[in-house]
Scaffold this motif. Structure first.
Motif, short mmCIF file in Angstrom:
data_model
loop_
_atom_site.label_atom_id
_atom_site.label_comp_id
_atom_site.label_asym_id
_atom_site.label_seq_id
_atom_site.Cartn_x
_atom_site.Cartn_y
_atom_site.Cartn_z
N ARG A 29 0.65 -1.58 0.22
CA ARG A 29 0.05 0.47 -0.12
C ARG A 29 1.08 1.72 -0.36
O ARG A 29 1.11 2.60 -0.96
CB ARG A 29 -1.08 -0.02 0.85
N ILE A 30 2.14 1.39 0.98
CA ILE A 30 2.81 2.71 0.84
C ILE A 30 3.33 2.45 -0.91
O ILE A 30 3.86 3.53 -1.34
CB ILE A 30 4.02 2.68 2.30
N GLY A 31 3.71 1.44 -0.70
CA GLY A 31 4.73 1.58 -2.28
C GLY A 31 3.13 2.07 -3.44
O GLY A 31 4.05 3.17 -4.40
N ARG A 32 2.33 2.35 -3.46
CA ARG A 32 1.39 2.24 -4.59
C ARG A 32 0.45 3.92 -3.99
O ARG A 32 0.56 4.60 -5.38
CB ARG A 32 -0.24 1.80 -4.05
N THR A 33 0.98 4.05 -2.79
CA THR A 33 0.10 5.90 -2.13
C THR A 33 1.22 6.68 -2.05
O THR A 33 0.76 7.89 -2.11
CB THR A 33 -0.54 5.28 -1.76
N ASP A 34 2.25 6.56 -1.49
CA ASP A 34 2.76 7.68 -1.07
C ASP A 34 3.48 8.36 -1.62
O ASP A 34 4.39 9.31 -0.77
CB ASP A 34 3.91 6.73 0.44
N ALA A 35 4.08 8.06 -2.71
CA ALA A 35 4.68 8.83 -3.52
C ALA A 35 4.51 10.15 -3.79
O ALA A 35 4.46 11.14 -3.52
CB ALA A 35 4.89 8.35 -5.30
N SER A 36 3.02 10.36 -3.79
CA SER A 36 1.72 11.19 -4.04
C SER A 36 1.26 12.13 -3.01
O SER A 36 0.79 13.64 -2.73
CB SER A 36 0.59 11.22 -4.21
N LEU A 37 1.33 11.11 -1.50
CA LEU A 37 1.29 11.58 0.13
C LEU A 37 2.86 12.13 0.72
O LEU A 37 2.25 13.31 1.68
CB LEU A 37 0.50 11.06 0.62
N ASN A 38 3.72 11.60 0.75
CA ASN A 38 4.82 11.91 1.22
C ASN A 38 4.33 11.60 2.98
O ASN A 38 5.00 12.45 4.16
CB ASN A 38 5.53 12.82 1.21
N ALA A 39 3.88 10.40 3.23
CA ALA A 39 3.47 10.53 4.77
C ALA A 39 4.99 9.48 5.80
O ALA A 39 5.30 10.13 6.87
CB ALA A 39 2.66 9.63 4.80
N PHE A 40 5.40 9.09 4.87
CA PHE A 40 6.59 7.88 5.58
C PHE A 40 7.60 9.10 5.12
O PHE A 40 8.08 8.85 3.88
CB PHE A 40 6.26 6.22 5.44
N SER A 157 -0.98 10.77 9.86
CA SER A 157 -2.41 10.86 10.08
C SER A 157 -2.44 10.71 8.32
O SER A 157 -3.59 9.91 8.47
CB SER A 157 -2.85 12.69 10.05
N ALA A 158 -1.66 11.13 7.97
CA ALA A 158 -1.68 10.83 6.49
C ALA A 158 -1.93 9.57 5.61
O ALA A 158 -2.33 8.73 5.45
CB ALA A 158 -1.02 11.61 5.68
N ALA A 159 -0.33 8.35 6.43
CA ALA A 159 -0.45 7.65 6.82
C ALA A 159 -1.89 6.40 7.24
O ALA A 159 -2.34 5.85 6.16
CB ALA A 159 0.43 6.77 7.80
N VAL A 160 -2.00 6.85 7.88
CA VAL A 160 -3.12 5.81 8.70
C VAL A 160 -4.47 6.39 7.29
O VAL A 160 -5.47 5.64 7.47
CB VAL A 160 -3.60 6.00 9.81
N ALA A 161 -4.97 7.86 7.33
CA ALA A 161 -6.01 7.81 6.66
C ALA A 161 -6.14 7.29 4.97
O ALA A 161 -7.43 7.30 4.24
CB ALA A 161 -6.19 9.08 6.87
N ALA A 162 -4.71 7.28 4.55
CA ALA A 162 -4.18 6.64 3.20
C ALA A 162 -4.44 4.95 3.10
O ALA A 162 -4.38 3.81 2.54
CB ALA A 162 -3.46 6.81 2.92
N GLY A 163 -4.40 4.26 4.50
CA GLY A 163 -4.52 2.70 4.59
C GLY A 163 -3.41 1.71 4.31
O GLY A 163 -3.46 1.11 4.61
N MET A 164 -2.03 2.94 4.90
CA MET A 164 -1.16 2.58 4.91
C MET A 164 -0.60 1.26 6.05
O MET A 164 0.19 0.09 5.36
CB MET A 164 0.19 3.60 4.82
#
Length: 466
Positions: A29-40, A157-164
């Motif tokens: 999930r992180i690999g698919r979504t975090d590039a656009s959010l920068n949570a981690f 908050s971004a990591a949890v809301a995005a389901g990471m």
């Protein structure tokens, strides 16, 4: 990852799913979504997989790894987690040593079976209502990437809301758990001061906590994290009951609740007030509370708190070698604070500011002598620009005496528990939070009320859970 903390832990404990599979889901999930959010801002797959294998081996032997078995956790980059640097979001700590031990808080989570998988972004030194640093860049809101997920616990908050991950740690000195929760449609509890022990001694206002999607998740987390430690003389005794049990059984009928749209001083968007008020009305009905009219107008300590916290900012940064040469490498909001203190330091009366802080303490104590609950909007506004500064204007009006979170600091100063819970969505689809503050040490009441609202009026799930 759509499973909650409780669902994940129970499935792993029962052998219905492996901890390794859970960790793999989180990283996918992180690999698919975090590039656009920068949570981690840092991840360690190898270490996480090793911990997951240990948990699966214990389950195979018939052992119970604990109430957070196999739950992947993000750790806010303001506290130590073994194997990671703690940079506090600052370019000046980019080469900080890798820590060889956990904070007391993280250690408790790990001992309960949780798997720390990485560090989440924080505002630099925790000094922003958004999360935007020179070291790691801008962290964005899964509901709308143009907006902020809040600060300073914005990466969590971004990591949890995005389901990471279903749980990420936070810290809160003036709203830094509750504002991100409100901006991302999550549950954000600022526990009573001392409920979660800290290993680094006395703190005036800051507490640790977590962000989750459900009330049961927060209750289970608190059952693990709460408790005394001799290294923290402010830490409270164990409560003597399970928060997870009390969210379903505690009788809250008849508690006296006061609603305030602005506490007499805050500038708040009308739509935010309306959404939070409707949620408060639903909760009052569902919980059988007694709404009491009150003209509670406490002193606004926004400027005074800033004066106390920031008056020595330039001197401290100079002593640390950050200033004068490193100004350009500070985050935009911290640069603003440095400039502000340069302009105003000579006129600040810290003694008077402390007197106003103490006056607020007495006012709040008086309020809770006659009432049980204070309900307000969690924030002054909907999520603002991800790369913007704390707003001076809200609804076109001067908000320089409150910013985005004018209701946050009171509970920190007075050591009360306070929670932000989802209240609804604006017309443009952004989350709004309802904040409830209770008497000191009554974290259980807040969790019970949050559970009642969650059950009676199910919340719109964050983007990662649709």
């Amino acid at each position: 990852m759509t499973r909650s903390v409780v669902e994940t832990a129970e499935a792993v404990r029962a052998g219905a799913i492996s901890a390794e599979a859970v960790v793999a889901e989180a990283f996918e999930r992180i690999g698919r979504t975090d590039a656009s959010l920068n949570a981690f801002v840092a991840l360690d797959r190898e270490r996480a997989d090793a911990l997951a294998r240990e948990i699966d081996a214990r389950v195979a032997k018939g052992e119970d790894p604990g109430p957070l078995a196999g739950v992947p956790v993000g750790v806010k980059d303001m506290e130590d987690c073994a194997g990671f640097r703690t940079t506090q979001g600052s370019w000046f700590l980019r080469d900080a040593p890798v820590r060889d031990r956990d904070s007391h808080h993280v250690a408790r989570l790990r001992a309960a079976g949780a798997i720390p998988i990485g560090k989440t972004a924080t505002a630099e030194f925790g000094m922003d209502s958004a999360t935007n640093t020179k070291l790691f860049g801008v962290t964005r809101n899964p509901w709308n990437a143009d907006t902020t997920p809040g600060g300073s616990s914005g990466g969590s908050s971004a990591a949890v809301a995005a389901g990471m991950v279903p749980l990420a740690t936070g810290s809160d000195a003036a709203g830094s758990i509750r504002e991100p929760a409100a901006f991302t449609g999550l549950v954000g509890l600022k526990p009573s001061h001392g409920r979660i022990a800290k290993e680094n001694g006395f703190a005036n206002w800051s507490v640790r906590g977590a962000l989750t999607r459900t009330v049961a998740d927060t209750a289970r987390y608190l059952d693990v994290a709460a408790g005394p430690d001799d290294r923290d003389r402010q830490s409270l005794p164990a409560p003597g009951y399970s928060y997870e049990s009390r969210i379903e059984t505690l009788d809250v009928a008849g508690l006296r609740a006061v609603w305030s749209a602005d506490l007499g001083y805050a500038v708040v968007e009308p739509e935010v007030v309306d959404i939070a008020r409707r949620a408060a009305e639903r909760l009052i009905t569902a919980a059988k509370l007694v709404e009491v009219a009150s003209d509670f107008r406490p002193v606004n300590v926004y400027r005074h708190l800033g004066a106390i916290q920031l008056v020595n900012l330039e001197a401290d940064f100079t002593a640390q070698g950050i200033l004068p040469d490193g100004f350009d490498m500070l985050s935009p909001q911290v640069q603003y604070f440095v400039d502000l203190m340069r302009r105003e330091a000579a006129s600040i009366d810290v003694k008077r500011s402390w007197a106003e802080i103490h006056r607020l303490e007495q006012q709040v104590a008086g309020f809770f002598a006659d009432h049980d609950l204070l309900m307000t909007p969690a924030t002054a506004c909907r999520p603002y620009a991800a790369d913007g500064r704390i707003p001076d204007l809200v609804d076109g009006r001067d908000a320089s005496e409150g910013g985005a979170e004018p209701f946050g600091a009171m509970a920190n100063i007075c050591w009360n528990p306070s929670i932000s819970i989802p209240a609804g969505l604006t017309a443009d689809g952004l989350p709004v939070g309802l904040q409830i503050t209770a008497r000191r040490h009554r974290d259980d009441i807040l969790l019970r009320l949050a559970r009642l609202l969650e059950r009676e009026w199910p919340w719109t799930p964050p983007p990662g859970y649709e």
